[in-house]
Structures are given as structure tokens and as C-alpha cells.
Design a protein around this motif. Structure first.
Motif, short mmCIF file in Angstrom:
data_model
loop_
_atom_site.label_atom_id
_atom_site.label_comp_id
_atom_site.label_asym_id
_atom_site.label_seq_id
_atom_site.Cartn_x
_atom_site.Cartn_y
_atom_site.Cartn_z
N ALA A 193 1.28 4.73 5.43
CA ALA A 193 0.19 3.82 5.07
C ALA A 193 0.22 2.51 5.84
O ALA A 193 -0.82 1.96 6.18
CB ALA A 193 0.22 3.54 3.56
N ALA A 236 2.18 1.59 -3.53
CA ALA A 236 1.09 1.97 -4.43
C ALA A 236 0.77 3.46 -4.28
O ALA A 236 0.50 4.15 -5.27
CB ALA A 236 -0.15 1.13 -4.14
N ALA A 237 0.79 3.95 -3.04
CA ALA A 237 0.54 5.37 -2.81
C ALA A 237 1.65 6.21 -3.44
O ALA A 237 1.41 7.30 -3.96
CB ALA A 237 0.45 5.65 -1.30
N LEU A 239 -4.20 -2.86 -6.68
CA LEU A 239 -2.95 -2.13 -6.49
C LEU A 239 -1.73 -3.02 -6.70
O LEU A 239 -0.74 -2.61 -7.30
CB LEU A 239 -2.91 -1.54 -5.07
CG LEU A 239 -3.95 -0.47 -4.75
CD1 LEU A 239 -3.93 -0.13 -3.27
CD2 LEU A 239 -3.69 0.77 -5.57
N ASN A 241 -8.33 5.34 0.13
CA ASN A 241 -8.48 4.42 1.26
C ASN A 241 -7.88 4.99 2.54
O ASN A 241 -8.44 4.83 3.63
CB ASN A 241 -7.84 3.08 0.93
CG ASN A 241 -8.65 2.26 -0.05
OD1 ASN A 241 -9.87 2.38 -0.09
ND2 ASN A 241 -8.00 1.45 -0.85
N SER A 249 -9.32 -3.70 -3.26
CA SER A 249 -8.39 -2.63 -3.57
C SER A 249 -6.96 -3.13 -3.58
O SER A 249 -6.17 -2.77 -4.43
CB SER A 249 -8.54 -1.50 -2.53
OG SER A 249 -9.85 -0.99 -2.54
N GLY A 250 -6.61 -3.97 -2.62
CA GLY A 250 -5.25 -4.48 -2.53
C GLY A 250 -4.83 -5.28 -3.74
O GLY A 250 -3.70 -5.19 -4.21
N SER A 257 -5.25 4.31 -3.49
CA SER A 257 -4.54 4.16 -2.23
C SER A 257 -4.80 5.34 -1.30
O SER A 257 -5.10 5.17 -0.12
CB SER A 257 -3.04 4.01 -2.50
OG SER A 257 -2.33 3.89 -1.28
N MET A 298 0.83 -1.21 0.00
CA MET A 298 0.00 0.00 0.00
C MET A 298 0.87 1.27 0.00
O MET A 298 0.52 2.27 -0.62
CB MET A 298 -0.93 0.02 1.23
CG MET A 298 -1.95 -1.12 1.24
SD MET A 298 -3.06 -1.11 -0.19
CE MET A 298 -4.08 0.30 0.17
N CYS A 314 -2.61 4.97 -7.45
CA CYS A 314 -2.23 6.04 -6.51
C CYS A 314 -3.48 6.68 -5.90
O CYS A 314 -3.57 6.85 -4.69
CB CYS A 314 -1.40 7.08 -7.26
SG CYS A 314 -0.93 8.51 -6.26
#
Length: 445
Positions: free
Chosen positions: A197, A4-5, A138, A288, A134-135, A285, A1, A282
Motif C-alpha cells: 500500500a 489499516a489494510a 482509517l 482505495n 479516507s485517511g 483501504s 494505510m 479494511c
């Protein structure tokens, strides 16, 4: 995460060209190393305190534990501003990327903001669902975009760079200090946005006391090294002088066009698709992260209680997620109404605001770490609890001060620079106001 961010392909495509132009030119890649070193000192204290912070609010939870609930709420509101700003910035960039993508295939010229609105809708739907969905999205995108960037960097290196050969500017002191190294460092730090994150997902980790430190150190090392390498490859592909010229004339396609020359048409097309996926990952992430901030604040009494409810089926913070989608759409609408350019104004300005915000958050966390271990004798390692966090405070303090001083240069006017400062102060003040009006809000668990 965290990775990904950080959005590797988005950062090297959007931030690197802007940083080359606004910062210290072809020497910019070294600033990722400098940023990683400064943040490494911060990470030592951050991970040392992690076992003693049981809340999932990340930076603001650490500040609450170390300094008190009022400062914690101020940090929470600052975090909401920070991540909301960067999310809207990337929504704007997504609009430009999709606009250019459609044009490249002979499609009509559709306004960028319509594509941005579409990204708000899609991300909102996924954010409404659980972290598993979501995971997976990503993770797949992340692996692919890292691989294509590495292929590009290897191709540039093997072929000896572009017309000026492989760049050496990042190793030359006079180049490093040329232009505006302070703004260059600011953009480098922006590559680490989402750094907290791992701690935000504390409640969803199987063994947070072990996995959070591993994820934090791992992401720090990978992000710093990866961005420095790929940024250097981009500059080498265009040449020290050519990179600055290209960043000035057409920054949005700087990476894609270099990719077309060094990894061929097929690689160029793959990079186009992956760039869309990277920007999307992005945004998702950050969506979330913001939703979980709102969720946590609602459950501690700082926001309406309904925002702290979980969906009965998806187990997601669905109301917090929807409120985040609505606020992102509203901010984008304001940018469109004022006719702001999506790259040179919306993206650049909002990333600047977000970077200043995250610097202040990390500086506040450093202070909180020092105070926590001073008053709680739960860890006798002086390097982890005093020396490293102290060095982190110094580094982040100097970096924040220099960046704030250069805000007028980034924003294009002293007036806009002061508006940003006032906005940050008002946001922090809002946290203190909520703390005064709601005495039980953000009470440590």
C-alpha cells in the motif's frame, strides 16, 4: 494505510480462529513471526528498488521495470483479482458482524448480505471522495482497535490465561509442525495483505524515497509482532485444547467472548463497536488500492481511458472507484445466489485465493528485483540487491508451492482447488492477452 489494510481487530477476530482450526492449532501465533521473517528478506530488495520505480502501481510496476511490460500487465491483473477477492471476503464478514451486532441488542434477524450491500454502498461513497477523508477515518479506527487488542493481551497475561494457563504451544516444535502448518502459514501471510500500500500511494507522498521504506519496514515489524502477541493471548484465554474446540463450534465470537471475560462488559461492548470500524477500515483501504490500480492501468492504456480520469473537485479516481464498487456488489450477489456460507466458504475461500495471489505477486517482484539490479548497475549493495531478494525468492517460492499443494484441503475438495488454480492462470493469461492486443499498454514511463 498498510496497517489499516491489515485491519488488526478484523484479522484477530476472523482469521485467527479459522487458522487455528485449519492450520496448526494452538501453535499458530509463531507463523506470524515466520511470515514476517520471509517478508523481511523481500522488503530489503523491495525498498532498494523503490527509488528507481517512479510509477504508483506497486508490485506490478516493479515487475514491469524488472521483467517487462507483458509480465507487468499479468501481475496487474493478478493484483486486481487478489485484492478484489479479499475485499469481497471482508464485505461478507462485515455482513456477519453487523448481523450479530443487531441480534445482541435484541434486534431482528436481518440477512447478512443486506448488511454487506450496505457496506458496499458506504465504502463506495467514501472511495468516491479524496484520500484525505479516507485517511482520517482509517487513522482514528486503527489507533483505537490496536489499543483495545493490547488491553486484552495484557489482561490475559496478567491473569495468567484461562483454564489451561498461558499457552506455550508456539514454542514447541511438535506443536508447530502438527496439523497443517502450510495452511497456517498461508493465513499468517494473509495478515500482511496490503503490504504494497505504501508504494501504491507514491504519487501522494511528500518524500516517497524515504517514507515508503520507513512505512514498509515499520508495518512489517508491527504487524508481525502485534498479531503474534494477540493470537497467543486469544489461545491462552481459551487454553490450547479449548481454543481449537471453540474455533470449531463458534469462531465468529471467539475473540469477543474472550474479551468479555478478561476486560469486562464495557470492554466487550467497545470491542464490538471497534470490530465494525476495523472491518470497515479494511474494506475502505482495499477499495482505495483497487481503485488506484484501475486508475493507473487506464492511464497506461490497459483499461478504458475514462477509468483514468480524476474527479474535478475531489481529485479522486472516481470512475475507477465506482467500477470497483459495482464489481464487488456483483461478486457478492453471485455468492448469495449460490447460497454460500459467509464465513466458512465466502471468507475462507476468497482469503485463500487472495493469499495465493499476493504470494505470487511478491515472488514475481523478487525475481524482478534480481533482474533489475543485474541489468542496471545503480546499487552496489549485494545484500540489498542480490542476497536478501534471493533469500526472499526461495522463501516465497517454497511457501507458495506448499500452500498451492494444500489448496484442496482449504477448499474442501480437489475440484475446487483446481478451479482456483485455473482461475489464477486465466487471470495471468488475461494480462498477456491485453499486452498483445494493446502494444502500448503499460509502457514504462
Amino acid at each position: 494505510m498498510i496497517m489499516a489494510a491489515a485491519a488488526p481487530l478484523t484479522t484477530v477476530s476472523a482469521t485467527v480462529p479459522v487458522a487455528i482450526l485449519s492450520g496448526n492449532g494452538p501453535a499458530y501465533p509463531i507463523m506470524y513471526v515466520v511470515a514476517a521473517v520471509v517478508l523481511a528478506f523481500f522488503a530489503v530488495g523491495f525498498t532498494a528498488m523503490t527509488p528507481h520505480v517512479k510509477s504508483a502501481g506497486a508490485f506490478y510496476s516493479y515487475i514491469t521495470e524488472g521483467v517487462g511490460r507483458r509480465w507487468g500487465l499479468a501481475a496487474a491483473f493478478l493484483a486486481l483479482l487478489t485484492y478484489s477477492a479479499v475485499q469481497v471476503a471482508v464485505h461478507a464478514f462485515m455482513g456477519v458482524v453487523l448481523h450479530d451486532f443487531v441480534l445482541s441488542f435484541g434486534g431482528p434477524s436481518i440477512p447478512w448480505w443486506l448488511f454487506s450491500a450496505l457496506s458496499v454502498l458506504v465504502v463506495g461513497v467514501l472511495g468516491y471522495r479524496n484520500i484525505e477523508v479516507s485517511g482520517k477515518v482509517l487513522g482514528v479506527v486503527l489507533v483505537a482497535e490496536v489499543l483495545i487488542c493490547l488491553v486484552f493481551a495484557v489482561a490475559v497475561t496478567v491473569r495468567g490465561g484461562g483454564p489451561e494457563g498461558l499457552s506455550t504451544a508456539m514454542f514447541q516444535p511438535h506443536q508447530i509442525l502438527s496439523g497443517s502448518p502450510a495452511l497456517a502459514l498461508m493465513f499468517a501471510v494473509s495478515g500482511f495483505l496490503g503490504f504494497e500500500a505504501a508504494a501504491v500511494y507514491r504519487d501522494e507522498a511528500r518524500n516517497p524515497d524515504k517514507t515508503i521504506p520507513r512505512a514498509t519496514y515499520g508495518a512489517l515489524a508491527v504487524i508481525g509482532g502485534f498479531y503474534a502477541l494477540v493470537a497467543w493471548a486469544i489461545i491462552s484465554a481459551w487454553g490450547d485444547n479449548g481454543a481449537v474446540e471453540r474455533a470449531q463450534t463458534d469462531s465468529a465470537t471467539m475473540l469477543l467472548d474472550a474479551g468479555k471475560r478478561f476486560i469486562g462488559t464495557f470492554g466487550y461492548e467497545v470491542m464490538q463497536y471497534l470490530l465494525i470500524g476495523s472491518v470497515f477500515a479494511c474494506i475502505l483501504s482495499f477499495h482505495n488500492v483497487i481503485a488506484r490500480y484501475i486508475f493507473r492501468l487506464a492511464n497506461t492504456g490497459a483499461m478504458p481511458a475514462k477509468a483514468g480520469l480524476s474527479h474535478p473537485t475531489h481529485r479522486s479516481p472516481h470512475i475507477a472507484s465506482v467500477s470497483q464498487s459495482v464489481s464487488a456488489a456483483a461478486l457478492l450477489a453471485i455468492c448469495v445466489v449460490f447460497g454460500l456460507d459467509p464465513i466458512t466458504q465466502v471468507f475462507t475461500w476468497l482469503v485463500g485465493i487472495a493469499t495465493i495471489g499476493v504470494m505470487l505477486l511478491m515472488l514475481g517482484t523478487c525475481v524482478a528485483i534480481l533482474m533489475f539490479f543485474r541489468h542496471n548497475k545503480v546499487d552496489n549493495r549485494r545484500w540489498n540487491t542480490v542476497i536478501a531478494p534471493g533469500l526472499g525468492c526461495v522463501g516465497l517460492g517454497v511457501t507458495t508451492a506448499i500452500t498451492a499443494k494444500n489448496l484442496p484441503l482449504l477448499m474442501g475438495s480437489a475440484t475446487l482447488g483446481w478451479i482456483v488454480v485455473v482461475l489464477l492462470v486465466l487471470t495471468i493469461g488475461a494480462g498477456f492477452l491485453v499486452a498483445a492486443l494493446r502494444p502500448r499498454a503499460n509502457t514504462p514511463d
